[in-house]
Structures are given as C-alpha cells and as structure tokens.
Design an enzyme around this catalytic site. Structure first.
Site, mmCIF file in Angstrom:
data_model
loop_
_atom_site.group_PDB
_atom_site.id
_atom_site.type_symbol
_atom_site.label_atom_id
_atom_site.label_comp_id
_atom_site.label_asym_id
_atom_site.label_seq_id
_atom_site.Cartn_x
_atom_site.Cartn_y
_atom_site.Cartn_z
ATOM 1 N N GLY A 17 92.052 33.893 65.393
ATOM 2 C CA GLY A 17 93.444 33.586 65.038
ATOM 3 C C GLY A 17 94.354 34.813 65.079
ATOM 4 N N THR A 97 76.798 28.199 61.667
ATOM 5 C CA THR A 97 75.705 27.228 61.712
ATOM 6 C C THR A 97 75.396 26.758 60.294
ATOM 7 O OG1 THR A 97 74.858 28.427 63.620
ATOM 8 C CG2 THR A 97 73.329 26.926 62.532
ATOM 9 N N GLU A 169 89.069 29.210 72.966
ATOM 10 C CA GLU A 169 89.380 30.616 73.174
ATOM 11 C C GLU A 169 88.199 31.301 73.867
ATOM 12 O OE1 GLU A 169 92.387 32.242 72.663
ATOM 13 O OE2 GLU A 169 91.074 33.284 74.055
ATOM 14 N N ALA A 172 86.702 37.919 74.301
ATOM 15 C CA ALA A 172 85.522 38.637 73.796
ATOM 16 C C ALA A 172 86.024 39.758 72.899
ATOM 17 C CB ALA A 172 84.712 39.197 74.952
ATOM 18 N N ASN A 228 79.611 29.919 77.061
ATOM 19 C CA ASN A 228 78.888 30.844 76.197
ATOM 20 C C ASN A 228 77.380 30.760 76.420
ATOM 21 O OD1 ASN A 228 81.032 32.108 75.061
ATOM 22 N ND2 ASN A 228 81.054 30.920 73.174
ATOM 23 N N CYS A 280 79.416 33.900 68.306
ATOM 24 C CA CYS A 280 79.428 32.687 69.141
ATOM 25 C C CYS A 280 78.114 32.306 69.804
ATOM 26 C CB CYS A 280 80.489 32.843 70.227
ATOM 27 S SG CYS A 280 82.139 32.551 69.623
HETATM 28 C C1 UDX Z 1 81.606 35.982 73.643
HETATM 29 C C2 UDX Z 1 82.160 35.476 74.983
HETATM 30 O O1 UDX Z 1 82.085 36.540 75.959
HETATM 31 C C3 UDX Z 1 83.591 35.009 74.806
HETATM 32 O O2 UDX Z 1 84.079 34.445 76.024
HETATM 33 C C4 UDX Z 1 83.652 33.958 73.701
HETATM 34 O O3 UDX Z 1 84.983 33.544 73.474
HETATM 35 C C5 UDX Z 1 83.056 34.502 72.411
HETATM 36 O O4 UDX Z 1 81.724 34.972 72.650
HETATM 37 P P1 UDX Z 1 81.790 38.231 72.248
HETATM 38 O O5 UDX Z 1 80.656 37.676 71.460
HETATM 39 O O6 UDX Z 1 82.983 38.734 71.514
HETATM 40 O O7 UDX Z 1 82.339 37.133 73.270
HETATM 41 O O8 UDX Z 1 81.259 39.452 73.137
HETATM 42 P P2 UDX Z 1 80.468 39.583 74.527
HETATM 43 O O9 UDX Z 1 81.109 40.668 75.294
HETATM 44 O O10 UDX Z 1 80.305 38.308 75.215
HETATM 45 O O11 UDX Z 1 79.050 40.146 74.057
HETATM 46 C C6 UDX Z 1 78.149 39.361 73.319
HETATM 47 C C7 UDX Z 1 76.849 40.097 73.126
HETATM 48 O O12 UDX Z 1 76.157 40.238 74.363
HETATM 49 C C8 UDX Z 1 76.992 41.513 72.564
HETATM 50 O O13 UDX Z 1 76.009 41.723 71.587
HETATM 51 C C9 UDX Z 1 76.771 42.402 73.774
HETATM 52 O O14 UDX Z 1 76.266 43.672 73.443
HETATM 53 C C10 UDX Z 1 75.755 41.584 74.548
HETATM 54 N N1 UDX Z 1 75.737 41.887 75.986
HETATM 55 C C11 UDX Z 1 76.831 41.596 76.759
HETATM 56 C C12 UDX Z 1 74.589 42.432 76.565
HETATM 57 O O15 UDX Z 1 73.593 42.704 75.876
HETATM 58 N N2 UDX Z 1 74.582 42.678 77.909
HETATM 59 C C13 UDX Z 1 75.644 42.395 78.718
HETATM 60 O O16 UDX Z 1 75.543 42.639 79.940
HETATM 61 C C14 UDX Z 1 76.805 41.846 78.128
HETATM 62 P P1 ADP Z 2 86.653 33.577 63.871
HETATM 63 O O1 ADP Z 2 85.788 34.639 64.491
HETATM 64 O O2 ADP Z 2 86.317 32.203 64.378
HETATM 65 O O3 ADP Z 2 88.107 33.890 63.940
HETATM 66 P P2 ADP Z 2 86.637 34.436 61.080
HETATM 67 O O4 ADP Z 2 85.598 34.219 60.041
HETATM 68 O O5 ADP Z 2 86.931 35.829 61.546
HETATM 69 O O6 ADP Z 2 86.228 33.496 62.323
HETATM 70 O O7 ADP Z 2 88.025 33.821 60.596
HETATM 71 C C1 ADP Z 2 88.186 32.521 60.109
HETATM 72 C C2 ADP Z 2 89.253 32.561 59.016
HETATM 73 O O8 ADP Z 2 89.566 31.215 58.652
HETATM 74 C C3 ADP Z 2 88.826 33.266 57.725
HETATM 75 O O9 ADP Z 2 89.735 34.309 57.422
HETATM 76 C C4 ADP Z 2 88.873 32.145 56.662
HETATM 77 O O10 ADP Z 2 89.306 32.595 55.375
HETATM 78 C C5 ADP Z 2 89.881 31.186 57.257
HETATM 79 N N1 ADP Z 2 89.785 29.808 56.753
HETATM 80 C C6 ADP Z 2 88.669 29.056 56.609
HETATM 81 N N2 ADP Z 2 88.975 27.836 56.129
HETATM 82 C C7 ADP Z 2 90.323 27.798 55.960
HETATM 83 C C8 ADP Z 2 91.253 26.795 55.492
HETATM 84 N N3 ADP Z 2 90.836 25.589 55.146
HETATM 85 N N4 ADP Z 2 92.571 27.125 55.442
HETATM 86 C C9 ADP Z 2 92.989 28.354 55.827
HETATM 87 N N5 ADP Z 2 92.174 29.330 56.275
HETATM 88 C C10 ADP Z 2 90.849 29.064 56.350
#
Ligand code: UDX
Ligand code: ADP
Length: 472
Positions: A17, A97, A169, A172, A228, A280
């Site tokens: 967000g 989860t 979204e 990364a 993902n 994710c």
């Molecule tokens: C991921 C997806 O890339 C993104 O599109 C989605 O919205 C959210 O999840 P993120 O988890 O932020 O993003 O990072 P990412 O760059 O994908 O890396 C994930 C993990 O894979 C990290 O731990 C990274 O170190 C690892 N990684 C990535 C590897 O070990 N090797 C690689 O070649 C690439």
């Molecule tokens: P993401 O990586 O998906 O953005 P985060 O845990 O970083 O996840 O952020 C999720 C945010 O949503 C947290 O700051 C949490 O407090 C907020 N949140 C969860 N439930 C509610 C709700 N019902 N109303 C407003 N904010 C919320």
C-alpha cells in the site's frame, strides 16, 4: 455509466500500500490519496518529518513521500472518513498463511480482507470501485462482493453501488519504485467495463496502453498466483542444481550463465542462493497447493509442493554444511551472520532464509554475531523468537546471539563468516584486513556468490561458495 475519480483510499499502509499509493500520488497530482491503517504506530511513522524513519525502506520512496505527502498524499487512521469520501478503494492488507483451523499451513488467512470489506460496507457512500491489491486466493473477489452487495440489501440504500476489481501488484521489494514506475504489465480483472476503464485511465497517466491487460476477475487473481509460483519455481530449480554442481565439479555460476543465455529460458531469476524468502512466494504456492487439492488435482498440488520442499531443503543443507565444515560442532564457536533481510535493499525479514539458518545454528549452540544494514535488533529478535513448529524452541536464544552495528563488529573474533543477503557493502569486504580479527582456523561461507573468494583464500580463510565444488 462513467466514473469520476477524485478521491482514492487505500486500506493498509504496508509494503504494498505505502509505495504503490506514493507512486500513484506522484503520477496523478490531481487526485487525493488517503492511505489508512489500523496501526497507529505505522501511520505515525509514515507521517514523521524525519524521512529516514519511514516504516519501510525502499530506494527512491522517501523522495516521493517528501514530494507528495500532505499535498495529495495523506496517511491516517481515520478509516471511516476516508472510506466515505473515496471514489476508489484499494485493499492492500496482509494475507498471511492460516496458522490454525481448516487449511492451516496452506490457505491464506482472509480475516483482514474480510474486515476491510466490512469497513467499506459500513462506511462507503455513492458509487465505489473496490480493488483487491493484496495477493489473494482465487475467488476472494466473490467474498468481497458478497459482503458489499448484501450490506446494500440490508440497509436498503439504492444510492450505493459497488464494483469489485482485481488489480494484483507485481512489485518486488527493493525495486518497488522502479517496478511501479515502469511495470512490465498492469493487470485489471473485472466484469464492469466502466469500472475497468476508470482504473485503466488512472494507470494511463504513466503506463503505455499496450501494457495494460484486462481479463475476467478470476484470471486476474490466478495470474498473480501463477507468476509468483513460476518465479519461485525457477529459484528452486537453480538451487537444486547448486547442490548437483557441488557434487560433480561444475560451477553454478557457469551453468546459470550458459542456461540463461538461451533466449527461450532467459537469464533472470537464475541466481542460486539460500532459498527464496519474502511475504509472497511461499504463501502463494501453499495457496496454490491448497486450491489444487480442493479441486482434486493432487498431482498438480504435489508438483508445486516440491518447490517449497526444495526451498526448505536448501536452507537445511546450508546449516548442515556449515556445521560439518566446522568439525561437526559449533558449540562455543562464533559465527558472523552478514545479512538478515530476505534480499538486499529492503528491511523486510518475512520468510527470510536467515531465520531458519540462524535458528539451526543456534540450536547447535553456535554464538551468532548478526549484522544487517537495514534490519533492527527488535526485528531479528522477533523473528528468532517466533514459535515455529519445525523448531524446538528450548534454547535461550537471546544469550546466544548478539546484534552488531557493522561488518567489523560482527566479524570480530569469529571462526566463520556466513553471507546470507547480497548487500552491496558485503561485496566490497577487504578479506586481508578482516581476516586479522578472526580466530583460526577461519571460514567463509558465501551463499550469494558475491565476495572475492580468491582474496579471502589468499588471506588464509577456508572458503566455501554455494554451487562450487572447490569445497573447503
Ligand atoms: C516477489 C515477486 O517478484 C513480485 O512480483 C511479487 O509482487 C511479490 O513477490 P519479492 O518477494 O519482493 O517479490 O522479491 P523477489 O525479487 O521476487 O525475490 C524473492 C526471493 O527470491 C528473495 O529471497 C531473493 O533473494 C530470491 N531470489 C530471487 C533468488 O534466490 N534468486 C534469484 O535469482 C532471484
Ligand atoms: P503487505 O506486504 O501485503 O503490504 P503489510 O503487513 O506490510 O503487508 O501491510 C498490511 C497493512 O495492512 C498493515 O499495516 C496492517 O496494519 C494493515 N491492516 C490490516 N487489516 C486492516 C484493516 N482492517 N484496516 C486497515 N488496515 C489494516
């Protein structure tokens, strides 16, 4: 029917967000964006004048926040007010989860999504487009829709109308601002063309039309999960081969390069490492497995489950290599842990491989000196203490690990250095100098293949690099 969009509300001021709304505010100065959250402390951090204290570290973020905050970008806990005035509401709340009940360990816990839908149902006025941004199991939109539509019937308010869209979204962490500024694609799923067009028009402020895909809502939800899953699958694939390289005399770096130069395969996401982390990948694949089982597709479920199993195995095998290299015992030995975030350029530790590896080493009685340029002591403590069914949490971890403020402090007096995150500053470590403060025999375990192994060797350090057979 057409929509006039002036006010946007985003529920959830987290890793998705916060950066997403900052970029929308930057690209659409004529819109007012209110990011709301139930967590007062988080909102206070977003509003702090010291921009280095934002709750999220993301390169380029503080510059945008400083430009837009209190002009057309606001952070607030007044959920009611901002839902009321919104023409468009993004839901960006956490969907971890489930830890108990039906589907525990696999299905996503949708209680925060449901709570958000109920808040919208309670406060929204007029026509409102509601957009799921968080990664969600397929068919979540149906739940949101049901809550919203039934609330309308209940209060018998014919002025209110809801249009639910899926707009997953793909950012990364660490590259979020760039990913948002220049997305590979924007995906919008829904069944109301005018609502889809309203969201599309927002993105057209900076994204090429040919990069904006539209589909039905279920394809959109599933595409995010599958993107993902495919990315995580590549990492598990290359990590499985890193073990084979160590066994056969091949080098994973050469193999990655050769394989990745095949344009059909491509060279991205082929870096072997300690396993994928982040909020994710694991969650989404577990979700996928759950959905497949639900539909009786057991073969498909077990195929994807293997991606998770391999990731876990990679982390376990790394701890075992370290312990066996250090003569089978690390009790009374000091190990420097360089990097705790799940990847470089973020302060996020969710599902970081460092958590399992550090816990394994602590279980064996090792003394850890942990340093990460962006992760706080409190966060490391939180992650190490968190209950995990796979860990027998008997040790008093606090006594066995120490938080360090620099590479120098973390490596002082240690037997071994373990690199877990690919931070830039670790690439430039001067091993000749550093080795003087280590205890002999000295070891370096580089799980990210980023250090100058030859220099470390010439400094008298026994070196081990992931996916390389020249073992210690
Ligand atoms: C991921 C997806 O890339 C993104 O599109 C989605 O919205 C959210 O999840 P993120 O988890 O932020 O993003 O990072 P990412 O760059 O994908 O890396 C994930 C993990 O894979 C990290 O731990 C990274 O170190 C690892 N990684 C990535 C590897 O070990 N090797 C690689 O070649 C690439
Ligand atoms: P993401 O990586 O998906 O953005 P985060 O845990 O970083 O996840 O952020 C999720 C945010 O949503 C947290 O700051 C949490 O407090 C907020 N949140 C969860 N439930 C509610 C709700 N019902 N109303 C407003 N904010 C919320």
């Amino acid at each position: 029917m057409s929509f006039e969009i002036n006010n946007i509300c985003c529920i959830g001021a987290g890793y998705v967000g916060g950066p997403t709304m900052s970029v929308i505010a930057d690209k659409c100065p004529n819109l007012t964006i209110n990011v709301v959250d139930i967590n007062q402390q988080r909102i206070d951090q977003w509003n702090q004048s010291d921009l280095s204290q934002l709750p999220i570290y993301e390169p380029g973020l503080k510059e945008i926040v400083s430009k837009c905050r209190n002009k057309n970008l606001y952070f607030s806990i007044d959920i009611e007010k901002h839902i009321k005035s919104a023409d468009m509401i993004f839901i960006s709340v956490n969907t971890p989860t489930k830890v108990k009940g039906i589907g525990a360990g696999q299905a996503s816990d949708l209680k925060w999504i449901e709570a958000s839908a109920r808040e919208i149902a309670k406060f929204a006025e007029g026509k409102t487009i509601v957009i799921e941004k968080s990664t969600l199991p397929v068919k979540t939109a149906a739940i949101i829709n049901k809550i919203l539509q039934e609330s309308n019937t209940e209060i018998n308010n014919s002025d209110r109308e809801f249009f639910v869209l899926s707009n997953p979204e793909f950012l990364a962490e660490g590259t979020a601002i760039n990913d948002l500024n220049q997305p590979d694609r924007v995906l919008i799923g829904g069944d109301n063309q005018e609502a889809i067009d309203a969201l599309k028009n927002l993105y057209l402020n900076w994204v090429d039309e040919n990069k904006i895909l539209t589909s039905n809502i279920w394809s959109s939800e599933l595409s995010k999960l599958i993107a993902n899953a495919f990315l995580a699958q590549r990492i598990s694939s290359i990590n499985s081969i890193s073990a084979l390289c160590e066994a056969t005399g091949a080098d994973i770096k050469d193999v990655s390069l050769a394989v990745g130069m095949d344009s059909r395969i491509g060279n991205k996401f082929l870096e072997s490492g300690p396993g994928f982390g982040g909020s994710c990948f694991k969650k989404d694949i577990l979700n996928l497995v759950y959905i497949c089982k639900h539909h009786g597709l057991d073969e498909v479920a077990s195929y994807w489950q293997k991606v998770i199993d391999m990731n876990f195995w990679q982390q376990k095998r790394l701890s075992e290599i370290i312990i066996s290299s250090l003569f089978g015992t690390i009790s009374e030995k000091k190990i420097a842990i360089l990097g705790f975030a799940f990847k470089a350029n973020t302060n996020d530790t969710r599902e970081s491989p460092a958590i399992k590896i550090c816990r394994d080493l602590l279980e064996e009685g090792g003394n850890l000196q942990i340093y990460d340029p962006r992760v706080s002591k409190e966060m490391i403590n939180h992650e190490l203490q968190k209950q995990d069914e796979n860990i027998k949490n008997n040790n008093d971890y606090k006594k066995l690990w120490k938080y360090c403020e620099s590479v120098q402090q973390a490596t002082y007096g240690v037997d071994a250095v373990l690199i877990l995150t690919e931070w830039e500053e670790f690439k430039n470590i001067k091993w000749q100098k550093l080795s003087k403060s280590m205890r002999s025999p000295k070891w370096l375990f580089d799980t990210r293949s980023i250090t100058d192994i030859e220099e470390a060797k010439s400094a008298g350090i026994n070196t081990w690099r992931l996916g390389n057979s020249e073992a210690i």
